[in-house]
Enzyme design. Sequence first.
Site, PDB file in Angstrom:
ATOM      1  N   HIS A 136       0.820  -1.169  -0.037  1.00  0.00           N
ATOM      2  CA  HIS A 136      -0.162   0.041  -0.018  1.00  0.00           C
ATOM      3  C   HIS A 136       0.833   1.163  -0.016  1.00  0.00           C
ATOM      4  O   HIS A 136       0.313   2.319   0.330  1.00  0.00           O
ATOM      5  CB  HIS A 136      -0.940   0.101   1.089  1.00  0.00           C
ATOM      6  CG  HIS A 136      -2.018  -0.995   0.999  1.00  0.00           C
ATOM      7  ND1 HIS A 136      -2.682  -1.399   2.205  1.00  0.00           N
ATOM      8  CD2 HIS A 136      -2.442  -1.729   0.017  1.00  0.00           C
ATOM      9  CE1 HIS A 136      -3.359  -2.540   1.756  1.00  0.00           C
ATOM     10  NE2 HIS A 136      -3.519  -2.517   0.573  1.00  0.00           N
TER      11      HIS A 136
ATOM     12  N   GLY B 295      -1.952  -8.564  13.200  1.00  0.00           N
ATOM     13  CA  GLY B 295      -2.636  -7.168  13.091  1.00  0.00           C
ATOM     14  C   GLY B 295      -3.302  -6.557  11.978  1.00  0.00           C
ATOM     15  O   GLY B 295      -3.082  -5.416  11.589  1.00  0.00           O
TER      16      GLY B 295
HETATM   17  N1  APR Z   1      -1.547  -6.170  18.315  1.00  0.00           N
HETATM   18  C1  APR Z   1      -2.474  -7.228  17.442  1.00  0.00           C
HETATM   19  N2  APR Z   1      -3.513  -6.887  16.810  1.00  0.00           N
HETATM   20  C2  APR Z   1      -4.220  -5.685  17.154  1.00  0.00           C
HETATM   21  C3  APR Z   1      -3.325  -4.825  17.910  1.00  0.00           C
HETATM   22  C4  APR Z   1      -2.248  -5.208  18.630  1.00  0.00           C
HETATM   23  N3  APR Z   1      -1.666  -4.576  19.683  1.00  0.00           N
HETATM   24  N4  APR Z   1      -4.157  -3.638  17.881  1.00  0.00           N
HETATM   25  C5  APR Z   1      -5.178  -3.867  17.190  1.00  0.00           C
HETATM   26  N5  APR Z   1      -4.955  -5.066  16.641  1.00  0.00           N
HETATM   27  C6  APR Z   1      -5.783  -5.666  15.368  1.00  0.00           C
HETATM   28  C7  APR Z   1      -7.137  -5.306  15.416  1.00  0.00           C
HETATM   29  O1  APR Z   1      -8.003  -6.186  16.147  1.00  0.00           O
HETATM   30  C8  APR Z   1      -7.850  -5.298  13.978  1.00  0.00           C
HETATM   31  O2  APR Z   1      -7.952  -6.795  13.639  1.00  0.00           O
HETATM   32  O3  APR Z   1      -5.194  -5.241  14.179  1.00  0.00           O
HETATM   33  C9  APR Z   1      -6.381  -5.075  13.147  1.00  0.00           C
HETATM   34  C10 APR Z   1      -6.296  -3.642  12.684  1.00  0.00           C
HETATM   35  O4  APR Z   1      -7.305  -3.751  11.372  1.00  0.00           O
HETATM   36  P1  APR Z   1      -7.393  -2.529  10.684  1.00  0.00           P
HETATM   37  O5  APR Z   1      -7.490  -1.303  11.564  1.00  0.00           O
HETATM   38  O6  APR Z   1      -8.551  -2.637   9.758  1.00  0.00           O
HETATM   39  O7  APR Z   1      -5.947  -2.468   9.915  1.00  0.00           O
HETATM   40  P2  APR Z   1      -5.623  -3.181   8.495  1.00  0.00           P
HETATM   41  O8  APR Z   1      -5.995  -4.516   8.541  1.00  0.00           O
HETATM   42  O9  APR Z   1      -4.109  -2.959   8.557  1.00  0.00           O
HETATM   43  O10 APR Z   1      -6.077  -2.284   7.170  1.00  0.00           O
HETATM   44  C11 APR Z   1      -5.819  -2.754   6.010  1.00  0.00           C
HETATM   45  O11 APR Z   1      -7.089  -0.661   5.120  1.00  0.00           O
HETATM   46  O12 APR Z   1      -7.211   1.543   5.520  1.00  0.00           O
HETATM   47  C12 APR Z   1      -6.906   0.695   4.780  1.00  0.00           C
HETATM   48  O13 APR Z   1      -4.825   1.119   3.498  1.00  0.00           O
HETATM   49  C13 APR Z   1      -5.340   0.843   4.879  1.00  0.00           C
HETATM   50  O14 APR Z   1      -3.508  -0.987   5.014  1.00  0.00           O
HETATM   51  C14 APR Z   1      -4.680  -0.415   5.450  1.00  0.00           C
HETATM   52  C15 APR Z   1      -5.938  -1.501   4.936  1.00  0.00           C
END
Ligand code: APR
Length: 231
Positions: free
Chosen positions: A105, A171
């Site tokens: 990304h 995560g």
């Molecule tokens: N340790 C492990 N997991 C965690 C922690 C932690 N300390 N804190 C949060 N999480 C988990 C949450 O439970 C959730 O499942 O991480 C995940 C974060 O999810 P999102 O916020 O949806 O992030 P992500 O999956 O990276 O998003 C994907 O979406 O907005 C776009 O381009 C952006 O790359 C991003 C993509």
Amino acid sequence: MAEKVVVFTGAGVSAESGLKTFRDMGGLWNEYAIEDVASPEGWRRNPSAVLSFYNERRQAVLAAQPNAAHRAIASLEAKFDVVVITQNIDDLHERAGSTNVIHVHGEIMKARSSVDPSLIYMLANPTIQLGELCEKGSQLRPDVVWFGEDVRFMEECLGHFSTASRIITVGTSLTVYPAAGLVKKARFSAEKYLVSLEAQKVPYGFRFLRGAAATVVPHVATCWLEGRKPV
Ligand code: APR
């Protein structure tokens, strides 16, 4: 030949470094509208607002430090052929010592042309300002993949997922495609884990390890480096 390990990460791996995730409580998409700050349309409508959003995020990345999860992932290179495939635009994997990181990304520490995506520049300053132009005279924008734009290196990532003998996903909510679809390419025989505070869905064949990345990932890494199974 060292065994291939794919580490697939999302915003949750950097949460304990103080960087906000997107969809959790207090996540970025609770504060900002995706269409305003993470879409080509938002950029056309109000480039200044988009630049401020990413300038602020870049400040946060510069102030952050890799955490124990990033360091544990880097430590796996002592024994394994590690490929880190990340949805994150921060550089914490590299700062922790990972040498093979694929950003699907984009990368917040880089800028790129608004007219020619192949013109990418390392940022000398922590901000991009209106009026800063590429060599073709277009406004510089963050080197980030916005919704509706092509995700990068997917062929390469599919190849890594389908040839890895161990996979750890850390995560990520696995809600944004095509990146989230990569887990489906994992080999049936591969040892596969999903590490997250919570998981709406656990991909087929993955074992769910509930917990914080900076606690669970070092445990998995230590076990693998000592030739044991984490669970
Ligand atoms: N340790 C492990 N997991 C965690 C922690 C932690 N300390 N804190 C949060 N999480 C988990 C949450 O439970 C959730 O499942 O991480 C995940 C974060 O999810 P999102 O916020 O949806 O992030 P992500 O999956 O990276 O998003 C994907 O979406 O907005 C776009 O381009 C952006 O790359 C991003 C993509």
